[in-house]
Design a protein around this motif. Structure first.
Motif, PDB file in Angstrom:
ATOM      1  N   ARG A 182       0.824  -1.213   0.000  1.00  0.00           N
ATOM      2  CA  ARG A 182       0.000   0.000   0.000  1.00  0.00           C
ATOM      3  C   ARG A 182       0.864   1.272   0.000  1.00  0.00           C
ATOM      4  O   ARG A 182       0.370   2.360   0.288  1.00  0.00           O
ATOM      5  N   SER A 183       2.144   1.115  -0.336  1.00  0.00           N
ATOM      6  CA  SER A 183       3.058   2.258  -0.305  1.00  0.00           C
ATOM      7  C   SER A 183       2.589   3.392  -1.211  1.00  0.00           C
ATOM      8  O   SER A 183       2.508   4.547  -0.795  1.00  0.00           O
ATOM      9  N   LEU A 184       2.261   3.066  -2.469  1.00  0.00           N
ATOM     10  CA  LEU A 184       1.829   4.107  -3.415  1.00  0.00           C
ATOM     11  C   LEU A 184       0.546   4.771  -2.947  1.00  0.00           C
ATOM     12  O   LEU A 184       0.360   5.989  -3.112  1.00  0.00           O
ATOM     13  N   GLU A 185      -0.352   3.995  -2.354  1.00  0.00           N
ATOM     14  CA  GLU A 185      -1.623   4.547  -1.864  1.00  0.00           C
ATOM     15  C   GLU A 185      -1.373   5.545  -0.738  1.00  0.00           C
ATOM     16  O   GLU A 185      -1.993   6.622  -0.693  1.00  0.00           O
ATOM     17  N   GLU A 186      -0.474   5.195   0.175  1.00  0.00           N
ATOM     18  CA  GLU A 186      -0.175   6.121   1.273  1.00  0.00           C
ATOM     19  C   GLU A 186       0.548   7.365   0.762  1.00  0.00           C
ATOM     20  O   GLU A 186       0.284   8.484   1.219  1.00  0.00           O
ATOM     21  N   GLN A 187       1.468   7.178  -0.183  1.00  0.00           N
ATOM     22  CA  GLN A 187       2.133   8.332  -0.782  1.00  0.00           C
ATOM     23  C   GLN A 187       1.113   9.299  -1.398  1.00  0.00           C
ATOM     24  O   GLN A 187       1.207  10.524  -1.235  1.00  0.00           O
ATOM     25  N   GLN A 188       0.135   8.737  -2.118  1.00  0.00           N
ATOM     26  CA  GLN A 188      -0.885   9.559  -2.770  1.00  0.00           C
ATOM     27  C   GLN A 188      -1.719  10.317  -1.752  1.00  0.00           C
ATOM     28  O   GLN A 188      -2.055  11.483  -1.949  1.00  0.00           O
ATOM     29  N   ARG A 189      -2.051   9.647  -0.633  1.00  0.00           N
ATOM     30  CA  ARG A 189      -2.841  10.300   0.419  1.00  0.00           C
ATOM     31  C   ARG A 189      -2.077  11.487   1.007  1.00  0.00           C
ATOM     32  O   ARG A 189      -2.651  12.546   1.254  1.00  0.00           O
ATOM     33  N   ILE A 190      -0.795  11.310   1.225  1.00  0.00           N
ATOM     34  CA  ILE A 190       0.037  12.393   1.760  1.00  0.00           C
ATOM     35  C   ILE A 190       0.101  13.550   0.770  1.00  0.00           C
ATOM     36  O   ILE A 190      -0.065  14.721   1.136  1.00  0.00           O
ATOM     37  N   ALA A 191       0.330  13.215  -0.489  1.00  0.00           N
ATOM     38  CA  ALA A 191       0.414  14.257  -1.518  1.00  0.00           C
ATOM     39  C   ALA A 191      -0.913  15.004  -1.652  1.00  0.00           C
ATOM     40  O   ALA A 191      -0.930  16.234  -1.785  1.00  0.00           O
ATOM     41  N   ASP A 192      -2.037  14.280  -1.612  1.00  0.00           N
ATOM     42  CA  ASP A 192      -3.357  14.912  -1.725  1.00  0.00           C
ATOM     43  C   ASP A 192      -3.624  15.837  -0.544  1.00  0.00           C
ATOM     44  O   ASP A 192      -4.199  16.927  -0.702  1.00  0.00           O
ATOM     45  N   CYS A 193      -3.234  15.404   0.645  1.00  0.00           N
ATOM     46  CA  CYS A 193      -3.429  16.226   1.834  1.00  0.00           C
ATOM     47  C   CYS A 193      -2.681  17.543   1.716  1.00  0.00           C
ATOM     48  O   CYS A 193      -3.236  18.621   1.965  1.00  0.00           O
ATOM     49  N   LEU A 194      -1.419  17.474   1.330  1.00  0.00           N
ATOM     50  CA  LEU A 194      -0.606  18.677   1.200  1.00  0.00           C
ATOM     51  C   LEU A 194      -1.072  19.542   0.030  1.00  0.00           C
ATOM     52  O   LEU A 194      -1.018  20.772   0.095  1.00  0.00           O
ATOM     53  N   ALA A 195      -1.572  18.900  -1.033  1.00  0.00           N
ATOM     54  CA  ALA A 195      -2.095  19.664  -2.175  1.00  0.00           C
ATOM     55  C   ALA A 195      -3.340  20.445  -1.771  1.00  0.00           C
ATOM     56  O   ALA A 195      -3.555  21.577  -2.239  1.00  0.00           O
ATOM     57  N   SER A 196      -4.183  19.838  -0.909  1.00  0.00           N
ATOM     58  CA  SER A 196      -5.375  20.551  -0.457  1.00  0.00           C
ATOM     59  C   SER A 196      -4.996  21.779   0.367  1.00  0.00           C
ATOM     60  O   SER A 196      -5.648  22.825   0.287  1.00  0.00           O
ATOM     61  N   LEU A 197      -3.904  21.674   1.138  1.00  0.00           N
ATOM     62  CA  LEU A 197      -3.412  22.831   1.875  1.00  0.00           C
ATOM     63  C   LEU A 197      -2.892  23.902   0.921  1.00  0.00           C
ATOM     64  O   LEU A 197      -3.110  25.096   1.133  1.00  0.00           O
ATOM     65  N   ASP A 198      -2.208  23.471  -0.129  1.00  0.00           N
ATOM     66  CA  ASP A 198      -1.725  24.422  -1.141  1.00  0.00           C
ATOM     67  C   ASP A 198      -2.882  25.179  -1.789  1.00  0.00           C
ATOM     68  O   ASP A 198      -2.776  26.375  -2.081  1.00  0.00           O
TER      69      ASP A 198
END
Length: 428
Positions: A182-198
């Protein structure tokens, strides 16, 4: 995806192994290091005779077109050797900056292929299925590469103005990543979270910029245009108040110079603090002096000050009683002149001078005679006070928007620190 919902789905992990402190609840297990070489490869494709949009890097912002940054394309004969980059490729600018002394890495987000200078850039592309590019981009924004590369860059090691970084050292970079299927899935979740802050930061920045533009437009209408004696926009109670009076600033205020100090005086600790141009817009980094001077050499809370070198412009001092440097004037109003209105006049006049200067940065040295000779328009004291109160309320709105923007940026910085492992500790 909202930032609030993301935060609610997170849990704090006990510090153990290579794991972040803040993590989405559905993900478990340790993280691992993977070499950049295992998840990405160097790009060697050259532009040749093909036509591509030429890009450059603005540190902290990312890749922007040369036309946008410089107003022209600056490739020249070297264009054929430029590296070609495509969507989600990375470009490493090996130029040191204050924020990124080991250089800055940016991800290219454009849909059309582009080209960057081969002289100061190393470019690389992630291997399919190995890593989420956006996830990697946020790691670089947090200067993961800088903390690694500083072990290889010798002080002053430069080639043609850029840092002398070997590709092998860059590719040996240790990248922290979740383990398992699930590495790619967790990476995507982190990226999406930070993108929403952006996205929140971008929206807040737009509100802030819109208010500043609104104020700038109002200033042009609240003051008479060149050669006119009444403004285009006027409060209802003053529409029949008649023309504004044009006066040189030397007739409406007295400008007191501060004092120059010797280095040994600045280093003495004594009774009074010295306000310098370098800290003109802050209340920090004081020097001390125990000199006894007359009251025109001190400024106190509520005084109007004007800096004529480096930090160019007016401000109202809200700090404690201090001695002020000779690059600063204390402005003392005469009868029937509002302090806040005069501050706005000085600011308005300053911006006009900046826009008229050759480089757009403003004149660094203005003589007392010059500023006293500036001719500006003044209405009656009640109208001055009405305009000043209105602009102060607008400044308060802008300040509130600034605080919200700063708070979001601080929140993002904290999230960056908690969503990724404490890399310095792990590698130290």
């Amino acid at each position: 995806m909202s930032n609030d919902s993301d935060t609610n789905d997170m849990t704090y992990e006990p510090t153990r192994g290579l794991t972040p402190r803040l993590r989405f609840a559905e993900f478990h297990g340790d993280w691992e290091y993977q070499k950049l070489n295992d998840i990405a490869f160097i790009i060697t494709e050259k532009a040749g005779s093909s036509k591509y949009t030429l890009m450059s890097i603005t540190t902290g912002v990312g890749l922007v077109s040369q036309m946008e940054k410089f107003g022209r394309e600056i490739a020249g004969e070297q264009y054929k050797n430029y590296f070609v980059i495509r969507e989600h490729d990375f470009a490493y600018n090996k130029s040191a900056t204050k924020e990124y002394p080991e250089g800055f890495i940016a991800m290219y987000s454009g849909e059309e292929a582009a080209a960057v200078p081969n002289s100061i850039f190393t470019c690389f592309r992630v291997r399919a299925g190995k890593v989420i590019p956006q996830y990697l981009s946020y790691l670089f924004l947090g200067n993961l590469h800088g903390r690694w590369l500083r072990n290889f860059i010798t002080v002053g090691a430069r080639a043609h103005g850029s840092l002398n970084v070997d590709n092998a050292d860059l590719l040996s970079l240790q990248v922290p990543m979740p383990q398992g299927g699930r590495s790619l899935e967790e990476q995507q979740r982190i990226a999406d979270c930070l993108a929403s802050l952006d996205e929140l930061i971008a929206a807040q920045s737009q509100k802030h910029d819109a208010l500043k533009a609104h104020k700038s437009g109002l200033l042009q209408q609240l003051f008479p245009a060149e050669g006119e004696t009444t403004p285009r926009l006027r409060f209802a109670e003053f529409r029949d108040a008649g023309e504004w009076e044009v006066k040189p600033l030397g007739e409406v205020a007295t400008f007191y110079n501060g004092r120059a100090y010797k280095q040994e005086e600045l280093l003495e600790q004594g009774k009074y603090k010295v306000l310098r141009v370098g800290n003109f817009f802050t209340n920090n980094s004081w020097y001390y002096s125990d000199l006894e001077l007359d009251e025109t050499k001190y400024c106190e809370k509520g005084d109007l000050l004007y800096a004529w070198s480096a930090s160019f412009g007016p401000r109202i001092w809200h700090g404690e009683k201090v001695i002020y440097h000779y690059h600063i004037w204390k402005v003392v109003m005469k009868d029937n002149i509002s302090r806040d209105f005069l501050s706005t006049v000085l600011s308005y006049q300053t911006e006009k001078i900046k826009s008229q200067s050759a480089n757009g940065l403003g004149l660094l040295h203005i003589t007392k005679g010059t500023i006293e000779g500036w001719k500006c328009s003044f209405p009656s004291l009640p109208e001055q006070q009405r305009i000043a109160a209105f602009l102060t309320s607008l400044d308060d709105l802008i300040a509130a928007q600034t605080q919200k923007l700063d708070a979001l940026k601080v929140h993002k910085k904290g999230m960056l620190q908690q969503l990724f492992p404490s890399i310095d500790e792990e590698q130290g």
